[in-house]
Scaffold this motif. Structure first.
Motif, mmCIF file in Angstrom:
data_model
loop_
_atom_site.group_PDB
_atom_site.id
_atom_site.type_symbol
_atom_site.label_atom_id
_atom_site.label_comp_id
_atom_site.label_asym_id
_atom_site.label_seq_id
_atom_site.Cartn_x
_atom_site.Cartn_y
_atom_site.Cartn_z
ATOM 1 N N PHE A 128 45.845 34.170 42.119
ATOM 2 C CA PHE A 128 45.403 35.397 41.436
ATOM 3 C C PHE A 128 45.081 36.480 42.462
ATOM 4 N N MET A 129 44.358 36.116 43.499
ATOM 5 C CA MET A 129 43.974 37.095 44.523
ATOM 6 C C MET A 129 45.207 37.670 45.216
ATOM 7 N N ALA A 130 46.152 36.809 45.554
ATOM 8 C CA ALA A 130 47.354 37.273 46.251
ATOM 9 C C ALA A 130 48.132 38.267 45.403
ATOM 10 N N ARG A 131 48.314 37.945 44.135
ATOM 11 C CA ARG A 131 49.080 38.845 43.268
ATOM 12 C C ARG A 131 48.299 40.122 42.966
ATOM 13 N N ALA A 132 46.970 40.014 42.878
ATOM 14 C CA ALA A 132 46.156 41.216 42.667
ATOM 15 C C ALA A 132 46.247 42.145 43.867
ATOM 16 N N GLU A 133 46.259 41.578 45.066
ATOM 17 C CA GLU A 133 46.379 42.396 46.278
ATOM 18 C C GLU A 133 47.748 43.063 46.356
ATOM 19 N N GLU A 134 48.789 42.328 45.913
ATOM 20 C CA GLU A 134 50.126 42.937 45.901
ATOM 21 C C GLU A 134 50.205 44.061 44.874
ATOM 22 N N ASP A 152 45.317 27.451 31.624
ATOM 23 C CA ASP A 152 45.852 26.129 31.989
ATOM 24 C C ASP A 152 46.289 26.076 33.442
ATOM 25 N N CYS A 153 45.872 27.048 34.245
ATOM 26 C CA CYS A 153 46.261 27.115 35.656
ATOM 27 C C CYS A 153 47.779 27.153 35.818
ATOM 28 N N LEU A 154 48.467 27.775 34.877
ATOM 29 C CA LEU A 154 49.916 27.972 34.985
ATOM 30 C C LEU A 154 50.191 29.166 35.886
ATOM 31 N N PRO A 155 50.989 29.008 36.929
ATOM 32 C CA PRO A 155 51.246 30.131 37.840
ATOM 33 C C PRO A 155 51.775 31.374 37.142
ATOM 34 N N LEU A 156 52.713 31.215 36.212
ATOM 35 C CA LEU A 156 53.269 32.389 35.535
ATOM 36 C C LEU A 156 52.184 33.154 34.796
ATOM 37 N N LEU A 171 48.565 37.970 34.384
ATOM 38 C CA LEU A 171 47.269 38.629 34.218
ATOM 39 C C LEU A 171 46.827 39.344 35.490
ATOM 40 N N ALA A 172 47.189 38.802 36.641
ATOM 41 C CA ALA A 172 46.865 39.508 37.886
ATOM 42 C C ALA A 172 47.566 40.862 37.932
ATOM 43 N N GLY A 173 48.679 40.984 37.218
ATOM 44 C CA GLY A 173 49.390 42.260 37.176
ATOM 45 C C GLY A 173 48.622 43.364 36.485
ATOM 46 N N TRP A 174 47.566 43.011 35.749
ATOM 47 C CA TRP A 174 46.755 44.027 35.074
ATOM 48 C C TRP A 174 45.630 44.560 35.953
ATOM 49 N N VAL A 175 45.447 43.968 37.138
ATOM 50 C CA VAL A 175 44.430 44.477 38.055
ATOM 51 C C VAL A 175 44.791 45.914 38.441
ATOM 52 N N ILE A 227 39.996 41.950 31.641
ATOM 53 C CA ILE A 227 41.126 41.020 31.697
ATOM 54 C C ILE A 227 40.722 39.670 31.138
ATOM 55 N N VAL A 228 39.518 39.210 31.491
ATOM 56 C CA VAL A 228 39.039 37.931 30.977
ATOM 57 C C VAL A 228 38.867 37.994 29.468
#
Length: 817
Positions: free
Chosen positions: A247-253, A276-280, A285-289, A297-298
């Motif tokens: 999540f952090m990595a994609r939020a930073e990107e 469910d800890c699914l990567p996709l 959701l990280a894309g909404w940061v 988001i939560v």
């Protein structure tokens, strides 16, 4: 004139062909298929009996060029960084280096099968280069072979079938063939792989698919969701977990400059668990940061999954579309069963599925196996096997159930099934069913109060031993509010069950009220066995409140009733409780005699859980009597009996007594470790008075180890807890410990409180109930409640326990006696 004899080397093609075959390890038959000629023709060429035609020489040249050429390109370049998954990469690497020629990497859509497989190949490249054939664009079964040929960069050759070209290309240039995304072409891929494994010796294939192929020799490796620790884990572990890191990595990107300081790690971890800890799902959701706050988001998590942040075409990047495609691939019988199974919010057995679905036998087993093979169901291979569904997939299946007319009947069957399990297993309901039971109770609360009341009344022991006291109290309170006017057996059992949980949760006055009501119902109905149980519960609550004479009378009444009924198990319980009363009074001889008498009965009955508790209680008596050798022997036996039962209550009791034993021997470091473990176990179980006891022991041990500040912190926490639940015995114990270390200082009066509010807070911390505070201050209970509400608001406190802790920490509690 003599002609030249055949085979004398006039045509160098023979040596050329033999050398080529030796280098590529080909037979004459394989080479013949590659060149589009017969085996006999190749044999004659190599023997020099005939010359190769111009067309054959061109075909041979093209073949040699392909054999020596660059071949397919490198692995696809990922668009984003790869995060975590070190354990999974190691496992997959071991499989790739193993002997299996066919590995199928399975898992639900969005779990990261492709990224993980390609990363493992990229990092741990074997001796053979990899060829990746993406099958997602391939929509028709007839396009499978052309797609593989295209990946191999093969050109059409007259007279040569595509399959033969593929065989030849793989034979002459060994490659690890990766077929990515095979679920929608499972039958065609299975047939192709089966053929290639036979036709091309040594060929290895890796398939990524949501469904297994079912090919002989197939090694199936399911990809698990990303790792994310429990909410109780340290923040450092949560931050380092794969799911939170992704999540952090994609939020930073998504938002340059975004850092870990911008988020609460526990909130992100909770979000990941909801997904469910699914990567996709995490990446979506990280894309909404940057567009929404983390809190937003939560809150909107599941809704945001159905809307791609990029604003692309409908269905682009939506998790629901990934799940729908998986559903569309199921067979009709699997599609019919799946919505029914969505009623199980937690693990379930095949017997559960049969009870709710109304079917059994081979047909059900085949349908369940198909759902497992298609990655819709996860399997815990215990005895019996238990199945479960990821929440995202279960939500999709539940929506299908809501669309069906039979949906209501299925949910009713589910509730009745678990109600029957609860009533049949009142003494001991197996764990790992909390979510399923909550679903059944919720359905009953909405549709059938009588069913819900009976079910809740039967579940008390499971709620108690599994540490779900608050959940149990909530459900019982909800059903009793609708049935409090009734005086039947089921209602009495519900009142009694609620009293047990209230007493163990530290709400003693409420426990007395509930148990008294239950006792009056059972006495009125002439149910002596139930009356004995209610008297036991009432006595326990009175003992915790310090009402010792009343508690002793209740326990003696229970013993008398149990003896009349010839209820030996009940007699053993009553003797155990009377022993605890004697122990409170310091009468060690009487306590030991009652416990030993109780243990004789428990051994005869073979009740391992109850026997372990009795042994632990007797060890406490022996420790106080100074017989540590016998106490250690009893604790060892109790621990052996408790192995595998794994209940917070029993674990906490054993750890606390180990702490007492270590303290008696002045092994303070060991004592501290045991007390800490006991506090955690009792906290998990919701047993507030036992948490206070363990914290008191931990404080004493910390002080003996020279850690005074830590000791004060533990003892003040224990004092606040004991005061908050109004347990005078625990309060006296912890204040005695505070006095031992000379901790009696007072702090200044906090700003914002009136003198009256300070009086209320002081009396609360002294362990008094609202009614007792009202009597002492000569105010009404309603006024006391208003004062406490104001105190909570002014000081930002969450309730009675926090208020008591605050009062103690600020010196507002009454001085230790």
């Amino acid at each position: 004139m003599n002609g030249e004899a055949p085979g004398n080397g006039a045509d160098p093609a023979g040596d050329r062909l033999r050398g080529l075959r030796a280098r590529l390890d080909l037979s004459q038959e394989q080479l013949a298929r590659i060149l589009g000629v017969s085996f006999a023709t190749v044999n004659r060429w190599e023997a020099g009996r005939t010359r190769m035609s111009a067309r054959a020489q061109r075909a041979l040249a093209e073949f040699e060029a392909r054999a020596a050429g660059d071949g397919p390109g490198p692995l696809p370049i990922p668009h984003s960084s790869f995060v975590g998954r070190e354990a999974e990469l190691g496992q997959l690497f071991s499989l790739l280096r193993g002997r299996s020629r066919l590995i199928t990497v399975t898992g639900p859509g969005g779990v990261g099968k492709t990224r993980l497989t390609l990363e493992a190949i990229r990092r741990f490249a074997g001796p053979d280069p990899a060829l990746v054939i993406p099958l997602e664009p391939v929509r028709h079964r007839r396009s499978v072979l052309p797609a593989v040929a295209s990946g191999l960069r093969l050109r059409d050759q007259p007279g040569l079938e595509v399959l033969e070209s593929v065989e030849a290309a793989l034979a002459i240039s060994r490659r690890l063939l990766v077929l990515d995304g095979a679920e929608h072409l499972r039958d065609e891929i299975a047939a192709l792989v089966s053929h290639l494994l036979i036709a091309v010796p040594g060929q290895r294939v890796v398939v990524t698919s949501r469904a297994v192929l079912g090919v002989p020799g197939e090694l199936c490796w399911p990809v698990p969701p990303m790792a994310c620790p429990s909410p109780a884990a340290p923040v450092a572990d949560i931050t380092a977990s794969d799911a939170v890191r992704l999540f952090m990595a994609r939020a930073e990107e998504r938002l340059p400059g975004f850092t870990g300081h911008d988020i609460a790690p526990r909130m992100v971890a909770e979000l990941c668990r909801q997904l469910d800890c699914l990567p996709l799902a995490i990446e979506l959701l990280a894309g909404w940061v940057g567009t929404l706050s983390l809190h937003e988001i939560v809150q909107q998590g599941s809704a945001l999954l159905d809307a791609a942040p990029g604003g692309g075409d409908p269905g682009d990047g939506r998790l629901v579309d990934v799940v729908r495609r998986s559903y569309d691939l199921l067979r009709p019988e699997q599609q019919r069963l799946l919505p029914t199974l969505s009623v199980f919010a937690g693990p379930f057995t095949a017997a559960d599925a049969a009870a709710v679905g109304g079917s059994d036998g081979p047909a059900l087993a085949r349908a369940i196996r198909g759902l497992v093979d298609s990655s819709w169901l996860l399997v815990d291979r215990g005895e019996p096997h238990r199945f479960s569904m990821l929440a995202t997939m279960r939500g999709f299946a539940a929506a299908r159930l809501d669309e069906q007319k039979a949906g209501l009947a299925v949910r009713r069957a589910h509730a009745r099934h678990f109600a029957s399990l609860a009533e049949a297993s009142e003494a001991d309901l197996a764990g790992r069913r909390a979510a399923a039971i909550d679903v059944a109770l919720q359905w009953a609360a909405d549709n059938d109060t009588d069913l819900g009341l009976a079910m809740a009344a039967a579940l008390w022991r499971w709620w108690l031993t599994s540490g779900r006291l608050a959940a149990g109290r909530g459900w019982l309170g909800r059903f009793l509010a609708r049935a409090s006017h009734r005086r039947d057996q089921v209602t009495g059992r519900a009142f009694c069950a609620a009293a047990v949980l209230a007493a163990e949760n530290g709400d003693y006055p409420e426990a007395v009220r509930l148990a008294t009501t239950a006792l009056s119902i059972f006495d009125g109905l002439g149910l002596r066995e139930r009356s004995a149980f209610a008297a036991t519960v009432l006595g326990s609550a009175q003992r915790y409140l310090g009402q010792r004479d009343a508690a002793r009378r209740c326990f003696e009444t229970a013993l008398e009733l149990r003896a009349r009924l010839d209820d030996r198990r009940g007699v053993s319980v009553a003797l155990n409780n009377l022993a605890l009363m004697a122990l409170d009074d310091g009468d060690l001889a009487a306590a030991r005699a009652s416990l030993e008498q109780s243990l004789v009965i428990k051994r005869q009955l073979g009740d391992l859980h109850s026997l372990a508790i009795g042994l632990a209680n007797l060890s406490d008596v022996l420790i106080r009597a100074g017989d540590v050798v016998a106490a250690r022997r009893l604790l060892a036996e109790a621990a052996e009996l408790a192995a595998g039962q794994d209940t917070p209550q029993l674990t906490g009791l054993l750890e606390a007594n180990r702490g007492f034993l270590a303290a008696a021997e002045e092994r303070w470091a060991a004592a501290a470790g045991h007390y800490r473990a006991a506090a955690l176990a009792h906290q998990e179980g919701g047993h507030a008075h036992d948490v206070a006891m363990a914290l008191t022991g931990l404080g004493r041990a910390a002080y003996r180890l020279g850690r005074r500040d830590e000791a004060v912190r533990h003892l003040r926490a224990a004092e606040a807890l004991a005061a908050g639940i109004a347990n005078p015995q625990r309060l006296a114990e912890v204040r005695a410990a505070l006095a031992e270390i000379g901790e009696n200082g007072a702090a200044s009066l906090p700003d914002g409180l009136t003198a009256r509010q300070v009086d209320v807070l002081r009396l609360l911390a002294d362990g008094k109930s609202n009614k007792q505070i009202a009597a002492e201050l000569r105010l009404s209970p309603v006024t006391i409640e208003r004062h406490l509400a104001t105190v909570y608001r002014k000081l930002g406190l969450g309730g009675r326990v926090e208020a008591a802790r605050y009062a103690v920490a600020h010196g507002l509690a009454a001085p230790a006696r």
